[in-house]
Design a protein around this motif. Structure first.
Motif, mmCIF file in Angstrom:
data_model
loop_
_atom_site.group_PDB
_atom_site.id
_atom_site.type_symbol
_atom_site.label_atom_id
_atom_site.label_comp_id
_atom_site.label_asym_id
_atom_site.label_seq_id
_atom_site.Cartn_x
_atom_site.Cartn_y
_atom_site.Cartn_z
ATOM 1 N N GLU A 199 14.254 -0.788 12.263
ATOM 2 C CA GLU A 199 15.699 -0.747 12.416
ATOM 3 C C GLU A 199 16.389 -1.833 11.595
ATOM 4 N N LYS A 200 15.678 -2.890 11.277
ATOM 5 C CA LYS A 200 16.232 -3.939 10.427
ATOM 6 C C LYS A 200 16.389 -3.447 8.998
ATOM 7 N N GLY A 201 15.386 -2.706 8.494
ATOM 8 C CA GLY A 201 15.497 -2.032 7.212
ATOM 9 C C GLY A 201 15.297 -2.892 5.978
ATOM 10 N N THR A 202 14.855 -4.133 6.123
ATOM 11 C CA THR A 202 14.674 -4.979 4.948
ATOM 12 C C THR A 202 13.322 -4.770 4.271
ATOM 13 N N MET A 203 12.321 -4.324 5.034
ATOM 14 C CA MET A 203 10.985 -4.097 4.486
ATOM 15 C C MET A 203 10.562 -2.641 4.685
ATOM 16 N N VAL A 204 9.884 -2.106 3.674
ATOM 17 C CA VAL A 204 9.265 -0.786 3.768
ATOM 18 C C VAL A 204 7.773 -0.990 3.564
ATOM 19 N N ARG A 205 6.979 -0.480 4.498
ATOM 20 C CA ARG A 205 5.537 -0.700 4.425
ATOM 21 C C ARG A 205 4.791 0.630 4.358
ATOM 22 N N VAL A 206 3.649 0.593 3.670
ATOM 23 C CA VAL A 206 2.794 1.766 3.501
ATOM 24 C C VAL A 206 1.423 1.443 4.060
ATOM 25 N N HIS A 207 0.888 2.357 4.878
ATOM 26 C CA HIS A 207 -0.355 2.109 5.594
ATOM 27 C C HIS A 207 -1.390 3.187 5.258
ATOM 28 N N LEU A 208 -2.636 2.764 5.114
ATOM 29 C CA LEU A 208 -3.747 3.688 4.944
ATOM 30 C C LEU A 208 -4.149 4.189 6.323
ATOM 31 N N VAL A 209 -3.937 5.472 6.575
ATOM 32 C CA VAL A 209 -4.050 6.008 7.935
ATOM 33 C C VAL A 209 -5.465 5.905 8.486
ATOM 34 N N THR A 210 -6.460 6.258 7.691
ATOM 35 C CA THR A 210 -7.831 6.310 8.205
ATOM 36 C C THR A 210 -8.346 4.942 8.643
ATOM 37 N N GLN A 211 -7.777 3.868 8.073
ATOM 38 C CA GLN A 211 -8.208 2.522 8.439
ATOM 39 C C GLN A 211 -7.159 1.761 9.240
ATOM 40 N N ALA A 212 -5.971 2.383 9.426
ATOM 41 C CA ALA A 212 -4.861 1.755 10.160
ATOM 42 C C ALA A 212 -4.521 0.388 9.574
ATOM 43 N N THR A 213 -4.588 0.287 8.248
ATOM 44 C CA THR A 213 -4.317 -0.978 7.566
ATOM 45 C C THR A 213 -3.152 -0.842 6.607
ATOM 46 N N LYS A 214 -2.466 -1.962 6.360
ATOM 47 C CA LYS A 214 -1.333 -1.982 5.440
ATOM 48 C C LYS A 214 -1.844 -2.082 4.013
ATOM 49 N N SER A 215 -1.378 -1.184 3.138
ATOM 50 C CA SER A 215 -1.807 -1.219 1.747
ATOM 51 C C SER A 215 -0.713 -1.702 0.798
ATOM 52 N N HIS A 216 0.548 -1.526 1.181
ATOM 53 C CA HIS A 216 1.673 -1.989 0.371
ATOM 54 C C HIS A 216 2.789 -2.484 1.279
ATOM 55 N N SER A 217 3.529 -3.467 0.795
ATOM 56 C CA SER A 217 4.689 -3.968 1.517
ATOM 57 C C SER A 217 5.786 -4.269 0.503
ATOM 58 N N PHE A 218 6.933 -3.622 0.658
ATOM 59 C CA PHE A 218 8.026 -3.747 -0.304
ATOM 60 C C PHE A 218 9.281 -4.281 0.389
ATOM 61 N N ARG A 219 9.997 -5.165 -0.306
ATOM 62 C CA ARG A 219 11.278 -5.646 0.206
ATOM 63 C C ARG A 219 12.393 -4.773 -0.345
ATOM 64 N N ARG A 220 13.072 -4.038 0.551
ATOM 65 C CA ARG A 220 14.196 -3.205 0.125
ATOM 66 C C ARG A 220 15.399 -4.054 -0.223
ATOM 67 N N GLY A 221 15.653 -5.095 0.595
ATOM 68 C CA GLY A 221 16.795 -5.963 0.364
ATOM 69 C C GLY A 221 16.781 -7.105 1.352
ATOM 70 N N THR A 222 17.744 -8.008 1.198
ATOM 71 C CA THR A 222 17.821 -9.188 2.067
ATOM 72 C C THR A 222 18.608 -8.906 3.334
ATOM 73 N N TYR A 223 19.660 -8.104 3.210
ATOM 74 C CA TYR A 223 20.525 -7.832 4.348
ATOM 75 C C TYR A 223 20.073 -6.558 5.074
ATOM 76 N N PRO A 224 20.212 -6.517 6.396
ATOM 77 C CA PRO A 224 19.812 -5.323 7.159
ATOM 78 C C PRO A 224 20.558 -4.074 6.714
ATOM 79 N N SER A 225 19.873 -2.954 6.763
ATOM 80 C CA SER A 225 20.456 -1.662 6.411
ATOM 81 C C SER A 225 19.627 -0.581 7.089
ATOM 82 N N THR A 226 20.271 0.481 7.520
ATOM 83 C CA THR A 226 19.566 1.573 8.190
ATOM 84 C C THR A 226 18.936 2.490 7.158
#
Length: 371
Positions: A199-226
């Motif tokens: 709901e904060k919307g500053t980070m978008v993360r991508v996860h490898l489902v079979t291992q339930a692990t995070k593979s990428h983490s991206f910063r969309r912006g500094t300020y909150p956005s939906t």
């Protein structure tokens, strides 16, 4: 994209599973358009619709009404045949239906406190999943995966998701993605990856489902956005691109495999001292943004039509990404974004039309921008 209190005619909009069509639910009924040329393929004034979901390019629609007509209750799911223009089967529930997903094997119906999984052909119930209060009907479904992965919120206080295999209904993992509650999530077409935003919307993360692990983490912006919509590029194996739209009116494009596209060459030193997931968030070569793509606070849904290698005007190798966006104010837009290995980017608005005017065809635009 759905809203029960839309100020415009548009109540909901969505793409089909291969993005070749998009549907719109309005206060009057349903419209289906060909994404490639804007042609109106189907229209029926059934009354107000909260949900319209297609099954690829077949004649089957899953629709849920607003309740303005007695036959179109928000607690009734109608499997509608566009050829006969009649209901094929109705499923009734005790509370309002908040989301529907389907593929050739499964039908998923999301209520506020439980989710039902059906065999699509027989409409036999296979699983009833009790959930945390899910007032927005948030879910993700991988229609092209053999396992038919389904993701549902696991908490109302933090951004965790439970992932189920609906081919043989079972819980396979929990993914703890964000500190704040989830606002959006989507699977890649084959179900290998799950992208999430809080709901904060500053980070978008991508996860490898079979291992339930995070593979990428991206910063969309500094300020909150939906985050209104997330979409992976179509791919049999690993997707190249993840895109997002938000309440700020911007379009964000993230590269998932920067190393394969040679985009890390200028950041070898950075990568050697900082973990990869952190580098993804800091490396500007992995993130491109187009501002003011849609009006701020206008809900939207988007799809990546294609990603392909090409050459730009300077003969440099480039990645060409074609993106479709449907907005709640009644517009369809097609953007083409070109990015080179040297991190130069350009974009153009190729088509724009108001789909509430069924007689209007797509309009070509020559508006181009280079960064």
């Amino acid at each position: 994209m759905a809203s029960s209190s839309a100020p415009s005619q548009v109540i909901c909009a969505s793409f089909n599973q291969d993005n070749s069509l998009f549907s719109v639910g309005t206060k009057e009924g349903v419209k289906i358009f060909d994404s490639r040329n804007g042609r109106l393929c189907f229209e029926n004034n059934l009354g107000g619709l909260n949900i319209v979901e297609m099954l690829f390019g077949t004649s089957l629609l899953a629709i849920v009404g607003t309740g303005e007509q007695r036959a179109m209750s928000p607690r009734r799911l109608c499997l509608f045949n566009t050829k006969t223009r009649q209901s094929k089967r109705d499923l009734n529930f005790k509370t309002s239906i908040l989301a529907v997903r389907l593929n050739m094997k499964r039908l998923v119906v999301v209520l506020q406190d439980r989710t039902f999984v059906y065999d699509l052909n027989s409409t036999t119930i296979l699983e009833e999943i009790e959930t945390v209060p899910n007032t927005k009907g948030l879910c993700a479904f991988a229609p092209n995966s053999e396992e038919c992965y389904l993701a549902l919120p696991a908490s109302t206080s933090k951004g965790s998701a439970l992932v189920y295999k609906t081919s043989q209904p079972e819980l396979i993992c929990q993914i703890d993605a964000h500190q704040a509650p989830l606002a959006a999530m989507v699977f890649s077409s084959n179900g290998m990856y799950l992208a999430t935003a809080s709901e904060k919307g500053t980070m978008v993360r991508v996860h490898l489902v079979t291992q339930a692990t995070k593979s990428h983490s991206f910063r969309r912006g500094t300020y909150p956005s939906t985050i209104y919509s997330l979409a992976f590029s179509p791919s049999v194996d690993l997707p190249d691109v993840l895109v997002a739209t938000s309440s700020s009116g911007s379009l964000h494009l993230f590269f998932l495999d920067a190393a394969r596209n040679g985009r890390r060459q200028a950041n070898i030193l950075l990568s050697s001292v900082i973990p990869g997931s952190v580098t993804d968030a800091l490396d500007p070569a992995n993130h491109h943004v187009i501002h003011n793509v849609v009006p701020a606070d206008i809900k939207s849904c988007l799809a990546v039509q294609s990603v392909e290698n090409s050459q730009n005007s300077s003969k440099l190798p480039a990645l060409k990404t074609v993106i479709y966006i449907v907005t709640q104010d009644g517009y369809f837009r097609e953007y083409v974004i070109g990015t080179t290995k040297s991190n130069e980017s350009s974009w153009s608005l190729e088509r724009e039309f108001n789909f509430l005017d069924a007689g209007l065809s797509g309009l070509k635009h020559n508006e181009q921008h280079t960064d």
